[in-house]
Scaffold this active site. Structure first.
Site, PDB file in Angstrom:
ATOM      1  N   ALA A 282       0.877  -1.176   0.000  1.00 16.34           N
ATOM      2  CA  ALA A 282       0.000   0.000   0.000  1.00 16.34           C
ATOM      3  C   ALA A 282       0.910   1.222   0.000  1.00 16.34           C
ATOM      4  O   ALA A 282       2.058   1.152   0.444  1.00 16.34           O
ATOM      5  CB  ALA A 282      -0.864  -0.027   1.247  1.00 16.34           C
TER       6      ALA A 282
ATOM      7  N   GLY B 180       0.534  -4.884   0.912  1.00 13.73           N
ATOM      8  CA  GLY B 180      -0.658  -4.913   0.052  1.00 13.73           C
ATOM      9  C   GLY B 180      -0.391  -5.546  -1.301  1.00 13.73           C
ATOM     10  O   GLY B 180      -1.323  -6.041  -1.947  1.00 13.73           O
TER      11      GLY B 180
ATOM     12  N   GLU C 298      -0.700  -9.134  -0.695  1.00 10.62           N
ATOM     13  CA  GLU C 298      -2.127  -9.380  -0.454  1.00 10.62           C
ATOM     14  C   GLU C 298      -2.909  -9.385  -1.772  1.00 10.62           C
ATOM     15  O   GLU C 298      -3.833 -10.177  -1.958  1.00 10.62           O
ATOM     16  CB  GLU C 298      -2.684  -8.329   0.519  1.00 10.62           C
ATOM     17  CG  GLU C 298      -2.113  -8.534   1.922  1.00 10.62           C
ATOM     18  CD  GLU C 298      -2.467  -7.414   2.883  1.00 10.62           C
ATOM     19  OE1 GLU C 298      -2.051  -6.264   2.616  1.00 10.62           O
ATOM     20  OE2 GLU C 298      -3.163  -7.676   3.864  1.00 10.62           O
TER      21      GLU C 298
ATOM     22  N   GLU D 109       4.472  -5.436   7.461  1.00 13.82           N
ATOM     23  CA  GLU D 109       3.733  -4.373   8.160  1.00 13.82           C
ATOM     24  C   GLU D 109       4.165  -4.175   9.611  1.00 13.82           C
ATOM     25  O   GLU D 109       4.126  -3.048  10.121  1.00 13.82           O
ATOM     26  CB  GLU D 109       2.222  -4.646   8.108  1.00 13.82           C
ATOM     27  CG  GLU D 109       1.588  -4.352   6.767  1.00 13.82           C
ATOM     28  CD  GLU D 109       1.663  -5.495   5.770  1.00 13.82           C
ATOM     29  OE1 GLU D 109       2.391  -6.472   6.027  1.00 13.82           O
ATOM     30  OE2 GLU D 109       0.999  -5.398   4.722  1.00 13.82           O
TER      31      GLU D 109
HETATM   32  N1  COA Z   1       4.610   3.187  -0.565  1.00 16.58           N
HETATM   33  C1  COA Z   1       5.010   4.350  -1.100  1.00 16.58           C
HETATM   34  N2  COA Z   1       6.156   4.498  -1.783  1.00 16.58           N
HETATM   35  C2  COA Z   1       6.939   3.424  -1.914  1.00 16.58           C
HETATM   36  C3  COA Z   1       6.600   2.168  -1.385  1.00 16.58           C
HETATM   37  C4  COA Z   1       5.373   2.071  -0.696  1.00 16.58           C
HETATM   38  N3  COA Z   1       4.935   0.923  -0.170  1.00 16.58           N
HETATM   39  N4  COA Z   1       7.584   1.302  -1.674  1.00 16.58           N
HETATM   40  C5  COA Z   1       8.510   1.977  -2.365  1.00 16.58           C
HETATM   41  N5  COA Z   1       8.116   3.263  -2.517  1.00 16.58           N
HETATM   42  C6  COA Z   1       8.831   4.355  -3.203  1.00 16.58           C
HETATM   43  C7  COA Z   1      10.003   4.856  -2.395  1.00 16.58           C
HETATM   44  O1  COA Z   1       9.556   5.759  -1.417  1.00 16.58           O
HETATM   45  C8  COA Z   1      10.832   5.474  -3.493  1.00 16.58           C
HETATM   46  O2  COA Z   1      10.253   6.721  -3.831  1.00 16.58           O
HETATM   47  P1  COA Z   1      11.177   8.040  -3.977  1.00 16.58           P
HETATM   48  O3  COA Z   1      12.140   7.713  -5.081  1.00 16.58           O
HETATM   49  O4  COA Z   1      10.223   9.124  -4.331  1.00 16.58           O
HETATM   50  O5  COA Z   1      11.854   8.209  -2.654  1.00 16.58           O
HETATM   51  C9  COA Z   1      10.627   4.551  -4.664  1.00 16.58           C
HETATM   52  O6  COA Z   1       9.418   3.852  -4.397  1.00 16.58           O
HETATM   53  C10 COA Z   1      11.731   3.540  -4.834  1.00 16.58           C
HETATM   54  O7  COA Z   1      11.876   2.816  -3.619  1.00 16.58           O
HETATM   55  P2  COA Z   1      13.261   2.659  -2.824  1.00 16.58           P
HETATM   56  O8  COA Z   1      12.940   2.376  -1.403  1.00 16.58           O
HETATM   57  O9  COA Z   1      14.148   3.807  -3.126  1.00 16.58           O
HETATM   58  O10 COA Z   1      13.842   1.354  -3.532  1.00 16.58           O
HETATM   59  P3  COA Z   1      14.876   0.315  -2.908  1.00 16.58           P
HETATM   60  O11 COA Z   1      15.324  -0.541  -4.020  1.00 16.58           O
HETATM   61  O12 COA Z   1      15.919   1.016  -2.095  1.00 16.58           O
HETATM   62  O13 COA Z   1      14.007  -0.564  -1.870  1.00 16.58           O
HETATM   63  C11 COA Z   1      12.062  -1.821  -1.150  1.00 16.58           C
HETATM   64  C12 COA Z   1      12.959  -1.381  -2.337  1.00 16.58           C
HETATM   65  C13 COA Z   1      10.873  -2.552  -1.722  1.00 16.58           C
HETATM   66  C14 COA Z   1      12.854  -2.755  -0.226  1.00 16.58           C
HETATM   67  C15 COA Z   1      11.616  -0.566  -0.363  1.00 16.58           C
HETATM   68  O14 COA Z   1      11.075   0.375  -1.281  1.00 16.58           O
HETATM   69  C16 COA Z   1      10.582  -0.817   0.679  1.00 16.58           C
HETATM   70  O15 COA Z   1      10.889  -1.353   1.742  1.00 16.58           O
HETATM   71  N6  COA Z   1       9.306  -0.395   0.432  1.00 16.58           N
HETATM   72  C17 COA Z   1       8.245  -0.490   1.384  1.00 16.58           C
HETATM   73  C18 COA Z   1       7.753  -1.900   1.515  1.00 16.58           C
HETATM   74  C19 COA Z   1       6.676  -2.011   2.565  1.00 16.58           C
HETATM   75  O16 COA Z   1       6.887  -1.808   3.746  1.00 16.58           O
HETATM   76  N7  COA Z   1       5.460  -2.338   2.108  1.00 16.58           N
HETATM   77  C20 COA Z   1       4.343  -2.538   2.973  1.00 16.58           C
HETATM   78  C21 COA Z   1       3.547  -1.304   3.076  1.00 16.58           C
HETATM   79  S1  COA Z   1       2.152  -1.572   4.147  1.00 16.58           S
END
Ligand code: COA
Length: 256
Positions: free
Chosen positions: A66, A111, A114, A134
């Site tokens: 999400a 999400g 999910e 989460e």
């Molecule tokens: N919601 C909003 N934005 C998200 C996102 C999410 N769930 N997951 C990634 N993004 C965005 C980042 O904020 C970043 O945006 P920006 O360039 O404007 O800062 C962009 O996507 C790229 O992500 P980034 O984190 O820089 O890539 P990465 O390769 O370093 O890491 C992940 C990849 C997937 C490990 C990391 O993005 C992450 O942990 N995301 C969240 C996952 C999560 O907790 N999901 C559950 C949500 S309830």
């Protein structure tokens, strides 16, 4: 509806729905959820569509969760409404009368996993990573993950995945039963389409009936065995059943 966050392409009798917010790793914001709901509704009513594939744009993410930005400043009431919107979409997909395959091309987190879990079948690229992280945000899964992951992998593995919040790779996900198959990224869409083609060669009305009956096994408010008996009996009134039996007797392939 004019889509900004997804694309919908209909080919080979399949609606290919691609979540298309690559710069945000295809995170599901409110608008994306609304567009997905619209696309699923369209695919459901379009008689030329026999099944769906859901995937993410690019090679990095299916859906990284999400949209965390939208969590900021939300009240409990707003959070409940947000969770409900996600549930409505995921329930709609899970109960669709046409088969839906998640083609998991990269990160499927929160999400995003999910969304994959509510699909009928999941195919993962070997490079994909999946998890419900989460608890590391002070949350629990809110789009059905606590229920659907547990249904798929059992309580023990679901507790391990959700309490640690760790990601698993595609091979572990396969071994645990999270995904049905693992293929190379370049084979993902074709593999999903091949499975759909096999399903399309079967009776569409029987496929819908099977989805209904299998879903009933997870609904504590429904007598799944009773529903199976009724649904089995209803198949006897279908044109497909007449054709299926004739084909068997005449030793030929059925023409559904
Ligand atoms: N919601 C909003 N934005 C998200 C996102 C999410 N769930 N997951 C990634 N993004 C965005 C980042 O904020 C970043 O945006 P920006 O360039 O404007 O800062 C962009 O996507 C790229 O992500 P980034 O984190 O820089 O890539 P990465 O390769 O370093 O890491 C992940 C990849 C997937 C490990 C990391 O993005 C992450 O942990 N995301 C969240 C996952 C999560 O907790 N999901 C559950 C949500 S309830």
């Amino acid at each position: 509806m004019n889509y900004q966050n997804i694309t919908l392409e209909i080919k080979n009798r399949t609606a290919l729905v691609t979540i298309n917010r690559e710069s945000k790793l295809n995170a599901l914001n409110r608008d994306t959820i609304a567009e997905l709901k619209d696309a699923v509704n369209q695919a459901e009513t379009d008689e030329s569509v026999k099944g769906l594939i859901l995937t993410g744009a690019g090679q990095k993410a299916f859906v990284a969760g999400a949209d965390i930005q939208e969590f900021l400043g939300k009240s409990k009431e707003e959070a409940q409404a947000m969770s409900q919107l996600g549930h409505d979409l995921m329930n709609k997909i899970a109960n669709l009368s046409k088969p839906v395959i998640a083609a998991i091309n990269g990160f499927a987190l929160g999400g995003g996993l999910e969304l994959a879990l509510c699909c009928h079948i999941r195919i993962a690229a070997a490079s994909a990573k999946m998890g419900l992280p989460e608890v590391s945000l002070g949350l629990i899964p809110g789009y059905g993950g606590t229920q659907r992951l547990t249904d798929l992998v059992g309580k023990g593995k679901a507790l391990e995945m959700i309490l640690t919040g760790d990601m698993v790779d595609a091979q572990d996900a396969y071994q645990w039963g999270v995904v049905n198959k693992v293929v190379e990224l370049y084979e993902l869409e074709e593999t999903a389409q091949n499975i759909l083609d096999k399903i399309y060669s079967r009776s569409a009305s029987a496929v819908s009936a099977a989805i209904l009956a299998i879903n009933a096994s997870l609904d504590r408010n429904v007598d799944g065995y009773g529903l199976e008996i009724r649904t089995f009996a209803e198949c006897f009134g279908s044109e497909d059943f007449t054709e299926g039996l004739s084909a068997f007797t005449e030793k030929r392939k059925p023409r559904f």
